[in-house]
Design a protein around this motif. Structure first.
Motif, PDB file in Angstrom:
ATOM      1  N   VAL A   7     -88.318 -19.591 -18.927  1.00 54.00           N
ATOM      2  CA  VAL A   7     -87.240 -20.385 -18.871  1.00 54.00           C
ATOM      3  C   VAL A   7     -86.244 -19.264 -19.683  1.00 54.00           C
ATOM      4  O   VAL A   7     -86.694 -19.039 -20.688  1.00 54.00           O
ATOM      5  CB  VAL A   7     -87.509 -21.739 -19.620  1.00 54.00           C
ATOM      6  N   GLN A   8     -85.268 -19.175 -19.249  1.00 53.99           N
ATOM      7  CA  GLN A   8     -84.363 -18.101 -20.105  1.00 53.99           C
ATOM      8  C   GLN A   8     -82.935 -18.718 -19.932  1.00 53.99           C
ATOM      9  O   GLN A   8     -82.432 -19.420 -18.990  1.00 53.99           O
ATOM     10  CB  GLN A   8     -84.143 -16.880 -19.368  1.00 53.99           C
ATOM     11  N   VAL A   9     -82.240 -18.731 -21.011  1.00 57.19           N
ATOM     12  CA  VAL A   9     -80.801 -19.239 -21.282  1.00 57.19           C
ATOM     13  C   VAL A   9     -80.208 -17.669 -21.577  1.00 57.19           C
ATOM     14  O   VAL A   9     -80.573 -16.840 -22.367  1.00 57.19           O
ATOM     15  CB  VAL A   9     -80.478 -20.066 -22.346  1.00 57.19           C
ATOM     16  N   LEU A  10     -78.950 -17.484 -20.810  1.00 54.67           N
ATOM     17  CA  LEU A  10     -77.999 -16.324 -20.895  1.00 54.67           C
ATOM     18  C   LEU A  10     -76.569 -16.944 -21.512  1.00 54.67           C
ATOM     19  O   LEU A  10     -76.226 -17.777 -20.869  1.00 54.67           O
ATOM     20  CB  LEU A  10     -77.966 -15.606 -19.624  1.00 54.67           C
ATOM     21  N   GLU A  11     -76.022 -16.327 -22.397  1.00 59.28           N
ATOM     22  CA  GLU A  11     -74.826 -16.511 -22.762  1.00 59.28           C
ATOM     23  C   GLU A  11     -73.982 -15.517 -23.106  1.00 59.28           C
ATOM     24  O   GLU A  11     -74.385 -14.171 -23.471  1.00 59.28           O
ATOM     25  CB  GLU A  11     -74.913 -17.541 -23.983  1.00 59.28           C
ATOM     26  N   GLY A  12     -72.564 -15.409 -22.758  1.00 55.83           N
ATOM     27  CA  GLY A  12     -71.815 -14.480 -22.947  1.00 55.83           C
ATOM     28  C   GLY A  12     -70.411 -14.610 -22.038  1.00 55.83           C
ATOM     29  O   GLY A  12     -70.322 -15.700 -21.488  1.00 55.83           O
ATOM     30  N   VAL A  13     -69.872 -13.429 -21.925  1.00 54.01           N
ATOM     31  CA  VAL A  13     -68.611 -13.667 -20.860  1.00 54.01           C
ATOM     32  C   VAL A  13     -68.809 -13.885 -19.472  1.00 54.01           C
ATOM     33  O   VAL A  13     -70.027 -13.370 -18.875  1.00 54.01           O
ATOM     34  CB  VAL A  13     -67.898 -12.345 -20.756  1.00 54.01           C
ATOM     35  N   LYS A  14     -68.328 -14.864 -18.922  1.00 50.19           N
ATOM     36  CA  LYS A  14     -68.788 -15.658 -17.734  1.00 50.19           C
ATOM     37  C   LYS A  14     -69.440 -14.303 -16.536  1.00 50.19           C
ATOM     38  O   LYS A  14     -70.387 -14.675 -15.982  1.00 50.19           O
ATOM     39  CB  LYS A  14     -67.751 -16.362 -17.142  1.00 50.19           C
ATOM     40  N   GLN A  15     -68.288 -13.605 -16.361  1.00 52.19           N
ATOM     41  CA  GLN A  15     -68.660 -12.392 -15.170  1.00 52.19           C
ATOM     42  C   GLN A  15     -69.857 -11.490 -15.709  1.00 52.19           C
ATOM     43  O   GLN A  15     -70.826 -11.295 -14.638  1.00 52.19           O
ATOM     44  CB  GLN A  15     -67.659 -11.621 -15.008  1.00 52.19           C
ATOM     45  N   GLN A  16     -70.034 -11.454 -16.799  1.00 51.54           N
ATOM     46  CA  GLN A  16     -71.204 -10.511 -17.227  1.00 51.54           C
ATOM     47  C   GLN A  16     -72.473 -11.455 -16.971  1.00 51.54           C
ATOM     48  O   GLN A  16     -73.582 -10.923 -16.733  1.00 51.54           O
ATOM     49  CB  GLN A  16     -70.973 -10.134 -18.617  1.00 51.54           C
ATOM     50  N   VAL A  17     -72.437 -12.727 -17.407  1.00 51.89           N
ATOM     51  CA  VAL A  17     -73.631 -13.579 -17.318  1.00 51.89           C
ATOM     52  C   VAL A  17     -73.844 -13.669 -16.012  1.00 51.89           C
ATOM     53  O   VAL A  17     -75.149 -13.463 -15.459  1.00 51.89           O
ATOM     54  CB  VAL A  17     -73.182 -14.910 -17.958  1.00 51.89           C
ATOM     55  N   LEU A  18     -72.882 -13.814 -15.123  1.00 46.01           N
ATOM     56  CA  LEU A  18     -73.168 -14.017 -13.616  1.00 46.01           C
ATOM     57  C   LEU A  18     -73.732 -12.774 -12.996  1.00 46.01           C
ATOM     58  O   LEU A  18     -74.834 -12.756 -12.193  1.00 46.01           O
ATOM     59  CB  LEU A  18     -72.011 -14.459 -12.799  1.00 46.01           C
ATOM     60  N   ASP A  19     -73.178 -11.720 -13.428  1.00 41.66           N
ATOM     61  CA  ASP A  19     -73.584 -10.224 -12.958  1.00 41.66           C
ATOM     62  C   ASP A  19     -75.330 -10.048 -13.377  1.00 41.66           C
ATOM     63  O   ASP A  19     -76.097  -9.610 -12.538  1.00 41.66           O
ATOM     64  CB  ASP A  19     -72.841  -9.186 -13.454  1.00 41.66           C
ATOM     65  N   LEU A  20     -75.526 -10.459 -14.757  1.00 40.48           N
ATOM     66  CA  LEU A  20     -76.640 -10.164 -15.102  1.00 40.48           C
ATOM     67  C   LEU A  20     -77.706 -11.118 -14.216  1.00 40.48           C
ATOM     68  O   LEU A  20     -78.999 -10.808 -14.132  1.00 40.48           O
ATOM     69  CB  LEU A  20     -76.839 -10.371 -16.690  1.00 40.48           C
ATOM     70  N   TYR A  21     -77.615 -12.437 -14.073  1.00 39.01           N
ATOM     71  CA  TYR A  21     -78.256 -13.418 -13.451  1.00 39.01           C
ATOM     72  C   TYR A  21     -78.905 -12.760 -12.001  1.00 39.01           C
ATOM     73  O   TYR A  21     -79.775 -12.805 -11.634  1.00 39.01           O
ATOM     74  CB  TYR A  21     -77.598 -14.701 -13.431  1.00 39.01           C
ATOM     75  N   ASN A  22     -77.806 -12.305 -11.196  1.00 40.58           N
ATOM     76  CA  ASN A  22     -77.854 -11.854 -10.154  1.00 40.58           C
ATOM     77  C   ASN A  22     -78.925 -10.607 -10.204  1.00 40.58           C
ATOM     78  O   ASN A  22     -79.551 -10.408  -9.402  1.00 40.58           O
ATOM     79  CB  ASN A  22     -76.552 -11.210  -9.440  1.00 40.58           C
ATOM     80  N   ARG A  23     -79.082  -9.650 -11.316  1.00 41.47           N
ATOM     81  CA  ARG A  23     -79.704  -8.730 -11.357  1.00 41.47           C
ATOM     82  C   ARG A  23     -81.158  -9.205 -11.495  1.00 41.47           C
ATOM     83  O   ARG A  23     -82.185  -8.773 -11.026  1.00 41.47           O
ATOM     84  CB  ARG A  23     -79.560  -7.663 -12.456  1.00 41.47           C
ATOM     85  N   ILE A  24     -81.295 -10.381 -12.546  1.00 38.39           N
ATOM     86  CA  ILE A  24     -82.578 -10.778 -13.006  1.00 38.39           C
ATOM     87  C   ILE A  24     -83.274 -11.670 -11.720  1.00 38.39           C
ATOM     88  O   ILE A  24     -84.470 -11.455 -11.440  1.00 38.39           O
ATOM     89  CB  ILE A  24     -82.413 -11.605 -14.228  1.00 38.39           C
ATOM     90  N   GLU A  25     -82.286 -12.222 -10.907  1.00 38.56           N
ATOM     91  CA  GLU A  25     -82.743 -12.839  -9.643  1.00 38.56           C
ATOM     92  C   GLU A  25     -83.488 -11.911  -8.799  1.00 38.56           C
ATOM     93  O   GLU A  25     -84.573 -12.425  -8.005  1.00 38.56           O
ATOM     94  CB  GLU A  25     -81.578 -13.738  -9.073  1.00 38.56           C
ATOM     95  N   ALA A  26     -83.217 -10.779  -8.752  1.00 42.36           N
ATOM     96  CA  ALA A  26     -83.633  -9.765  -7.738  1.00 42.36           C
ATOM     97  C   ALA A  26     -84.900  -9.104  -8.378  1.00 42.36           C
ATOM     98  O   ALA A  26     -85.565  -8.347  -7.542  1.00 42.36           O
ATOM     99  CB  ALA A  26     -82.584  -8.762  -7.519  1.00 42.36           C
ATOM    100  N   ASP A  27     -85.256  -9.322  -9.462  1.00 39.51           N
ATOM    101  CA  ASP A  27     -86.448  -8.972 -10.138  1.00 39.51           C
ATOM    102  C   ASP A  27     -87.619  -9.357  -9.415  1.00 39.51           C
ATOM    103  O   ASP A  27     -87.997 -10.518  -9.454  1.00 39.51           O
ATOM    104  CB  ASP A  27     -86.548  -9.146 -11.718  1.00 39.51           C
ATOM    105  N   LYS A  28     -88.584  -8.269  -9.086  1.00 38.30           N
ATOM    106  CA  LYS A  28     -89.819  -8.774  -8.394  1.00 38.30           C
ATOM    107  C   LYS A  28     -90.896  -9.191  -9.335  1.00 38.30           C
ATOM    108  O   LYS A  28     -92.037  -9.978  -8.771  1.00 38.30           O
ATOM    109  CB  LYS A  28     -90.289  -7.545  -7.431  1.00 38.30           C
ATOM    110  N   ARG A  29     -90.583  -9.256 -10.544  1.00 38.22           N
ATOM    111  CA  ARG A  29     -91.620  -9.962 -11.323  1.00 38.22           C
ATOM    112  C   ARG A  29     -91.475 -11.289 -11.524  1.00 38.22           C
ATOM    113  O   ARG A  29     -92.557 -11.725 -12.153  1.00 38.22           O
ATOM    114  CB  ARG A  29     -91.417  -9.090 -12.836  1.00 38.22           C
ATOM    115  N   HIS A  30     -90.912 -11.879 -10.941  1.00 37.84           N
ATOM    116  CA  HIS A  30     -90.856 -13.291 -10.834  1.00 37.84           C
ATOM    117  C   HIS A  30     -89.968 -14.075  -9.504  1.00 37.84           C
ATOM    118  O   HIS A  30     -89.581 -13.102  -8.710  1.00 37.84           O
ATOM    119  CB  HIS A  30     -90.096 -14.011 -12.055  1.00 37.84           C
ATOM    120  N   HIS A  31     -90.358 -15.131  -9.292  1.00 37.49           N
ATOM    121  CA  HIS A  31     -89.454 -15.639  -7.891  1.00 37.49           C
ATOM    122  C   HIS A  31     -89.351 -17.080  -8.352  1.00 37.49           C
ATOM    123  O   HIS A  31     -89.404 -17.537  -9.287  1.00 37.49           O
ATOM    124  CB  HIS A  31     -90.519 -15.293  -6.916  1.00 37.49           C
ATOM    125  N   SER A  32     -88.732 -17.782  -7.422  1.00 36.91           N
ATOM    126  CA  SER A  32     -88.422 -19.395  -7.469  1.00 36.91           C
ATOM    127  C   SER A  32     -87.658 -19.639  -8.423  1.00 36.91           C
ATOM    128  O   SER A  32     -87.803 -20.600  -9.138  1.00 36.91           O
ATOM    129  CB  SER A  32     -89.525 -19.974  -7.172  1.00 36.91           C
TER     130      SER A  32
END
Ligand SMILES: Cc1cc2nc3c(=O)[nH]c(=O)nc-3n(C[C@H](O)[C@H](O)[C@H](O)COP(=O)(O)O)c2cc1C
Length: 141
Positions: free
Chosen positions: A50-75
């Protein structure tokens, strides 16, 4: 800071990370987040992140997209994402708690999360509970 935003998600680790794997994730996260002004918290328990990210909106969204593509987790499932007035985790480029084997006080919502039968979709249906859990473990970092 303008456009402050936070986003939290739950995901399932695959394969089950060792302590060394978790440290590798944290090292990357802390280095990058400190440079980008992102703060937050990562919880891990029996294969669930479970992770929460906070910061400037576009940077949070960009980071989330990167994290989402990470093969170390899914779903990945988003628990909440909305504008934020003040950071909740301003002291942490990425706070971390490994909750395996941890005993917690009897606090509503948190016990559900600590229950061995807990499953990630339960949190998706209870985003306020997810928020409460993250805030609770903030004080233990
Ligand atoms: C559960 C989890 C949480 C992560 N959290 C962060 C994070 O907060 N910040 C970060 O930069 N990378 C984080 N990462 C790592 C990123 O997914 C990614 O590997 C890293 O940013 C490097 O990106 P790149 O491979 O596109 O260069 C996380 C990975 C996982 C599996």
């Amino acid at each position: 800071m303008k456009n402050l935003y936070h986003l939290a998600y739950v995901s399932e680790a695959n394969p089950l990370p060792t302590n060394k794997d978790l440290l590798a994730i944290l090292n990357t996260a802390r280095r990058f987040n400190a440079a980008m002004g992102i703060t937050g918290m990562l919880l891990f328990k029996e294969g669930v992140f479970v992770q929460v990210l906070e910061g400037v909106k576009q940077q949070v969204l960009d980071l989330y997209n990167r994290i989402e593509a990470d093969k170390r987790h899914h779903s990945l499932k988003i628990l909440f994402n909305e504008d934020l007035k003040t950071r909740e985790f301003s002291n942490w480029s990425m706070g971390f708690q490994n909750l395996n084997g941890l005993q917690t006080p009897n606090i509503e919502g948190i016990n559900d999360f600590m229950n061995p039968n807990f499953s990630p979709p339960q949190l998706v249906d209870a985003p306020r509970q997810a928020y409460k859990i993250l805030l609770h473990f903030r004080s233990m970092c």
